[in-house]
Design a protein around this motif. Structure first.
Motif, short mmCIF file in Angstrom:
data_model
loop_
_atom_site.label_atom_id
_atom_site.label_comp_id
_atom_site.label_asym_id
_atom_site.label_seq_id
_atom_site.Cartn_x
_atom_site.Cartn_y
_atom_site.Cartn_z
N VAL A 69 0.60 -0.65 -2.51
CA VAL A 69 -0.54 -1.53 -2.76
C VAL A 69 -1.48 -0.91 -3.80
N LEU A 73 -2.69 -2.87 -7.19
CA LEU A 73 -4.07 -3.30 -7.37
C LEU A 73 -4.92 -2.33 -8.18
N ALA A 242 -0.95 -7.23 -1.29
CA ALA A 242 -1.56 -7.23 -2.61
C ALA A 242 -1.89 -8.65 -3.08
#
Length: 247
Positions: A69, A73, A242
Motif C-alpha cells: 500500500v 499511495l 489502496a
C-alpha cells in the motif's frame, strides 16, 4: 494486550521451502524494511493493525500488505499488526499507537470472520460488554485441552462475543476519526463466503457506520507450507485498500 513484538530486534524464520524470511522491528516494535530505516513518527502515515495476515507472516517485507500500500499511495505505512490478535486486542493496540503517531492519514484494520473464535477467548486480557477491560481467566489443563479437542461454544458465549466484537469494530472507527484518520476495515475471505461467514459478517458490519471492503481470495493463493496468504493474495488485499484510500 497479552503479547507484543520485542522492539529493536531482527529475527529470521526458515520455511519448509528453504527460504529464510527476515523480520526486522524498529525501536517502537513496528515491522520495517531494515534496521537503519525506522518509522519516522513525524511523517503523515497510514497505520495498519490486525494479526498475522496484516503483519505479513511468511512474506518478505516488500510483499506484505502495508508495504504494498505504501508503494501504491506514496504515504508511509506503519505496520503495527501482531500475531494472533483478536479484534479487541487490535483495538487496544490501536489506542496505544495513536498516542504516538501525531499525523495518521488512515487506519486500516483487518478482520477475518473465519477467525472470529479468537474473540471468544478469555484466557488472555480481553474486553467484555461495554468494552470493559478484563484480566485473563485461568482454566485448568483439562478444560484447556478439551477446548482444543472439541471447540464447543455456548450460544450465549457466541452472542456475547458478537455484541462485543460489533462494539469493538465501531470503537476502531470512532477512535480513528477522533484522531483525524480515515478508518477502513478490510475483510478477506478465502474463496466465496460460506453461508455462516456471510451471516456473521452482516451481523457485525451491516447497519452500522463501519466502512469496510470485502476481498475474496483464490483458495490456492496461500504459502505452500502454510495457510497464510501468499504474495499474490497480499497484493489483491493491498490493491483493494489502496483503491479505497486514494484521494
Amino acid at each position: 494486550l497479552g503479547w507484543i513484538f520485542q522492539p529493536a530486534r531482527t529475527a529470521y524464520a526458515a520455511n519448509r521451502g528453504g527460504e529464510t524470511i527476515e523480520y526486522v522491528f524498529d525501536a517502537n516494535g513496528y515491522r520495517v524494511r531494515n534496521a537503519d530505516r525506522p518509522i519516522d513518527l513525524t511523517k503523515p502515515s497510514n497505520l495498519f493493525v490486525g494479526e498475522s495476515v496484516m503483519f505479513g507472516d511468511g512474506l518478505p517485507y516488500d510483499a506484505s500488505i502495508p508495504a504494498q500500500v505504501e508503494t501504491s499511495l506514496g504515504i508511509q505505512s506503519v505496520n503495527a499488526a501482531v500475531y494472533g490478535y483478536s479484534a479487541d486486542q487490535t483495538y487496544l493496540k490501536l489506542e496505544r499507537e495513536l498516542q504516538r503517531i501525531p499525523h495518521p492519514v488512515a487506519v486500516v484494520a483487518l478482520f477475518m470472520t473465519a477467525l472470529f473464535g479468537r474473540n471468544l477467548d478469555d484466557d488472555r486480557p480481553h474486553l467484555g460488554p461495554g468494552l470493559v477491560w478484563q484480566p485473563a481467566q485461568q482454566h485448568g489443563r483439562l478444560v484447556g485441552l478439551a477446548a482444543l479437542l472439541v471447540p464447543f461454544r455456548r450460544e450465549e458465549t457466541v452472542e456475547r462475543g458478537i455484541g462485543v466484537t460489533r462494539d469493538v469494530l465501531g470503537a476502531i472507527v470512532n477512535l480513528s476519526r477522533a484522531h483525524g484518520a480515515t478508518p477502513l476495515l478490510v475483510v478477506p475471505t478465502i474463496g466465496p463466503e460460506a453461508d455462516t461467514e456471510r451471516a456473521l459478517r452482516r451481523r457485525l458490519f451491516d447497519g452500522g457506520d463501519i466502512p469496510y471492503v470485502l476481498v475474496e481470495l483464490d483458495p490456492a493463493w496461500h504459502i505452500p507450507w502454510d495457510h497464510h496468504p501468499d504474495a499474490r493474495a497480499a497484493h489483491v488485499i493491498a490493491d483493494a485498500i489502496a483503491r479505497r484510500l486514494e484521494p
